[in-house]
Design an enzyme around this catalytic site. Structure first.
Site, PDB file in Angstrom:
ATOM      1  N   ASP A   1      14.421   9.308 -64.558  1.00 48.16           N
ATOM      2  CA  ASP A   1      14.601   9.208 -63.116  1.00 48.16           C
ATOM      3  C   ASP A   1      15.195  10.517 -62.630  1.00 48.16           C
ATOM      4  O   ASP A   1      15.987  11.147 -63.343  1.00 48.16           O
ATOM      5  CB  ASP A   1      15.532   8.047 -62.774  1.00 48.16           C
TER       6      ASP A   1
ATOM      7  N   ASP B   1       8.384   4.735 -59.395  1.00 45.91           N
ATOM      8  CA  ASP B   1       9.162   3.749 -58.636  1.00 45.91           C
ATOM      9  C   ASP B   1       8.787   3.794 -57.151  1.00 45.91           C
ATOM     10  O   ASP B   1       8.645   2.751 -56.512  1.00 45.91           O
ATOM     11  CB  ASP B   1      10.665   4.023 -58.771  1.00 45.91           C
TER      12      ASP B   1
END
Length: 186
Positions: free
Chosen positions: A137, A159
């Site tokens: 991330d 995401d």
């Protein structure tokens, strides 16, 4: 008199190519997701900030998440995470692809939305299968204390695709239901 002759012509069903074009979005999401993650891994040391924009509103960071959304499950055993975060999502994605292919009733917006969700799901699954440290991330946004969060949980391209396309899919279903309700009344 000439006997009546009938010609029966058999034409095999041709797949509607238009229904498969939105799957290109899945491929684009996977490629964009994996390229951005590779760039982050290569250029930003783990658990550090690589760049900040608009003060500290938007930061590009490098973190790894062995859990799922909001780091849920990161302390669970490797075996449990393997089943819950690899096997089950893979089965769900395969089922979604099957429904996508078999269903001729989805609108074009629904097909594009489902494709984005598939791409995002596969993008993160690639990390789950091939990155032992977890999903990479890197997008970190200031949230100004809303919902008790100073910063929104760090996320990635996959995401983003899942969330944006999921919202579009819900909106498209609501529009479809509203249209069907109007037609039923008329």
């Amino acid at each position: 008199m000439a006997p009546n002759t009938y010609t029966v012509e058999f034409k095999p069903a041709q797949p509607k190519i238009k229904k498969y074009i939105p799957l290109l979005l899945a491929v684009i999401v996977i490629i964009a997701d994996q390229i951005t993650k590779a760039l982050v891994v290569k250029n930003i040391p783990l658990y550090s900030v690589g760049a900040s924009f608009f003060g500290d509103f938007l930061r590009i960071v490098h973190v790894c998440n062995p859990g799922i959304a909001f780091s849920i499950g990161q302390g669970w055993s490797v075996a449990v995470r393997g089943i819950l975060f690899r096997a089950i999502p893979l089965i769900v994605i395969i089922l979604v692809i099957g429904v996508y292919i078999r269903n001729d009733d989805f609108s074009l917006l629904q097909r594009w939305s489902i494709s984005g969700i598939i791409g995002g799901g596969l993008g993160n699954l690639i990390d789950r299968f091939f990155r032992t440290e977890g999903v990479v991330d890197f997008i970190d946004v200031k949230f100004y204390g809303l919902f008790g969060l100073d910063r929104w949980p760090t996320f990635n391209v996959a995401d983003s695709a899942v969330v944006v396309c999921g919202i579009l899919l819900i909106i498209s279903f609501l529009i479809m239901l509203k249209k069907e309700k109007k037609e039923a009344v008329a």
